[in-house]
Design a protein around this motif. Structure first.
Motif, PDB file in Angstrom:
ATOM      1  N   VAL A 156      -2.941  30.541 -76.409  1.00 53.94           N
ATOM      2  CA  VAL A 156      -1.561  30.301 -76.203  1.00 53.94           C
ATOM      3  C   VAL A 156      -0.475  30.865 -77.010  1.00 53.94           C
ATOM      4  N   GLU A 157       0.728  31.979 -77.029  1.00 58.29           N
ATOM      5  CA  GLU A 157       1.628  33.050 -77.703  1.00 58.29           C
ATOM      6  C   GLU A 157       3.179  32.313 -76.529  1.00 58.29           C
ATOM      7  N   GLU A 158       2.714  32.634 -75.509  1.00 57.33           N
ATOM      8  CA  GLU A 158       4.364  32.776 -74.916  1.00 57.33           C
ATOM      9  C   GLU A 158       3.689  32.003 -73.392  1.00 57.33           C
ATOM     10  N   VAL A 159       5.000  31.018 -72.692  1.00 58.48           N
ATOM     11  CA  VAL A 159       4.873  30.210 -71.474  1.00 58.48           C
ATOM     12  C   VAL A 159       5.771  30.533 -70.525  1.00 58.48           C
ATOM     13  N   VAL A 160       5.261  31.118 -69.500  1.00 57.66           N
ATOM     14  CA  VAL A 160       6.437  32.112 -68.346  1.00 57.66           C
ATOM     15  C   VAL A 160       6.634  31.003 -67.332  1.00 57.66           C
ATOM     16  N   ILE A 161       7.803  30.450 -67.527  1.00 50.63           N
ATOM     17  CA  ILE A 161       8.333  29.574 -66.125  1.00 50.63           C
ATOM     18  C   ILE A 161       9.332  30.054 -65.445  1.00 50.63           C
ATOM     19  N   ALA A 162       9.394  29.511 -64.065  1.00 51.61           N
ATOM     20  CA  ALA A 162      10.086  29.571 -63.024  1.00 51.61           C
ATOM     21  C   ALA A 162      10.381  29.065 -62.203  1.00 51.61           C
ATOM     22  N   LYS A 163      11.856  28.800 -61.947  1.00 50.03           N
ATOM     23  CA  LYS A 163      12.046  28.133 -60.600  1.00 50.03           C
ATOM     24  C   LYS A 163      12.027  28.175 -59.383  1.00 50.03           C
ATOM     25  N   VAL A 164      11.850  26.655 -58.629  1.00 47.14           N
ATOM     26  CA  VAL A 164      10.795  27.356 -57.122  1.00 47.14           C
ATOM     27  C   VAL A 164      11.509  26.524 -56.285  1.00 47.14           C
ATOM     28  N   ASP A 165      11.311  26.785 -55.314  1.00 45.19           N
ATOM     29  CA  ASP A 165      11.414  26.470 -53.884  1.00 45.19           C
ATOM     30  C   ASP A 165      10.533  25.766 -52.990  1.00 45.19           C
ATOM     31  N   ALA A 214       7.867  29.418 -54.450  1.00 45.98           N
ATOM     32  CA  ALA A 214       7.710  30.544 -54.207  1.00 45.98           C
ATOM     33  C   ALA A 214       8.919  30.951 -55.611  1.00 45.98           C
ATOM     34  N   VAL A 215       8.403  31.792 -56.326  1.00 48.00           N
ATOM     35  CA  VAL A 215       9.717  31.644 -57.239  1.00 48.00           C
ATOM     36  C   VAL A 215      11.464  32.294 -57.038  1.00 48.00           C
ATOM     37  N   LYS A 216      11.930  31.423 -57.296  1.00 46.19           N
ATOM     38  CA  LYS A 216      13.126  32.366 -57.315  1.00 46.19           C
ATOM     39  C   LYS A 216      13.422  33.143 -57.563  1.00 46.19           C
TER      40      LYS A 216
END
Length: 294
Positions: A59-68, A72-74
């Motif tokens: 692991v080198e990077e993590v992708v995060i996002a706000k979800v509804d 589903a990604v906002k």
């Protein structure tokens, strides 16, 4: 060491509909954990999820996002962070390999459609003399598992003639009520922190669905749309998803959900039960098989 944050995709206000099931001792534990994180200045981000892990061999990077509320990604909420390790969990799936081998009846949980062993008030399965307790009858934590084990133990002792019915009744005082209380909390927990269908929108063509056989999302879609697989079993045979070392213990439910979405229907109850149908419960070496033939 720096912790980038603790993420929870679901919203805690889901508890509003389950206030009657709240276990306040567990709430105290939660408050203590929140205090520890706050003291360490670890950000707690509700409504966010890890949607991708990147790296070459590690692991080198993590992708995060706000979800509804459906996961589903906002739009515009995606963040990429450098990191060395990720700890993530999406619930538990009980291993029912032995239960299926014994031929006991199973149920489909109404909340998340998990397959669980059907038991009566004494934790006995549909097979006389076969009892089940703990996560196989529905994930509920160690406290529930211990109580179910006590109930089963008392019932077994009665069947074996080791204790009288009256002794069993005395030993069982309060167990049924406590079991019901904890089960109610476990069901509420499952409802509030349910895995929503939107997680499939995070998948990329190269996303690994089955780690044992290294089958990607693109390959699963290919067996449905190009090779004509119209059910979970056929998709598994054509793609080899769930046919590696773990025999679907890790990816089985994922495969069922992904294939179901691609063919336009949810996996049937029988298909979900089929995930746990493993005639050989444990890997057997060729040497062991050779000895059996001698």
């Amino acid at each position: 060491m720096k912790v980038l944050g603790v993420l929870e995709a679901n919203r805690v206000n889901g508890w509003i509909n389950h206030l009657g099931a709240v276990d306040f001792s567990k709430m105290k534990d939660a408050a203590r954990y929140f205090k520890i994180l706050a003291t360490a200045k670890v950000p707690i981000r509700i409504g966010y999820a890890i949607i991708e892990a990147r790296g070459d061999g590690r692991v080198e990077e993590v992708v995060i996002a706000k979800v509804d509320r459906n996961f589903a990604v906002k739009p515009g909420s995606v963040e990429v962070h450098k990191c060395d390790a990720i700890a993530t969990g999406w619930g538990f799936t009980p291993d029912l390999t032995l239960a299926h081998s014994l031929g006991v009846t199973t149920d489909i949980d109404v909340i998340d459609r998990s397959v669980v062993v059907h038991v009566d008030a004494f934790q006995e399965t549909s097979q006389h003399g076969v009892f089940a307790a703990g996560e196989s009858t529905g994930v509920g934590g160690v406290d529930l598992a211990l109580i179910e084990g006590r109930v089963a133990g008392i019932a077994i002792a009665v069947q074996r003639g080791l204790i009288s019915t009256m002794d069993a009744k005395n030993r069982s005082v309060g167990l049924a009520q406590e079991r019901s209380r904890i089960r109610k909390f476990a069901q509420a927990l499952l409802s509030v922190y349910k895995i929503r269908e939107g997680w499939r929108s995070w998948l990329h063509p190269e996303t690994i669905i089955c780690r044992c056989e290294e089958v990607t999302f693109a390959q699963v879609r290919n067996v449905v749309h190009d090779l004509g697989a119209s059910d979970v079993r056929t998709a598994k045979l054509l793609s080899r998803c769930g046919m590696g070392m773990c025999q679907g213990r890790v990816c089985g439910r994922i495969v069922a959900d992904v294939v179901g979405a691609e063919i336009g229907r949810s996996a049937t109850d029988d298909e979900l039960r089929g995930i746990h149908n493993r005639p050989i419960a444990h890997p057997i070496s060729l040497a062991t098989l050779a000895k059996q033939g001698q």
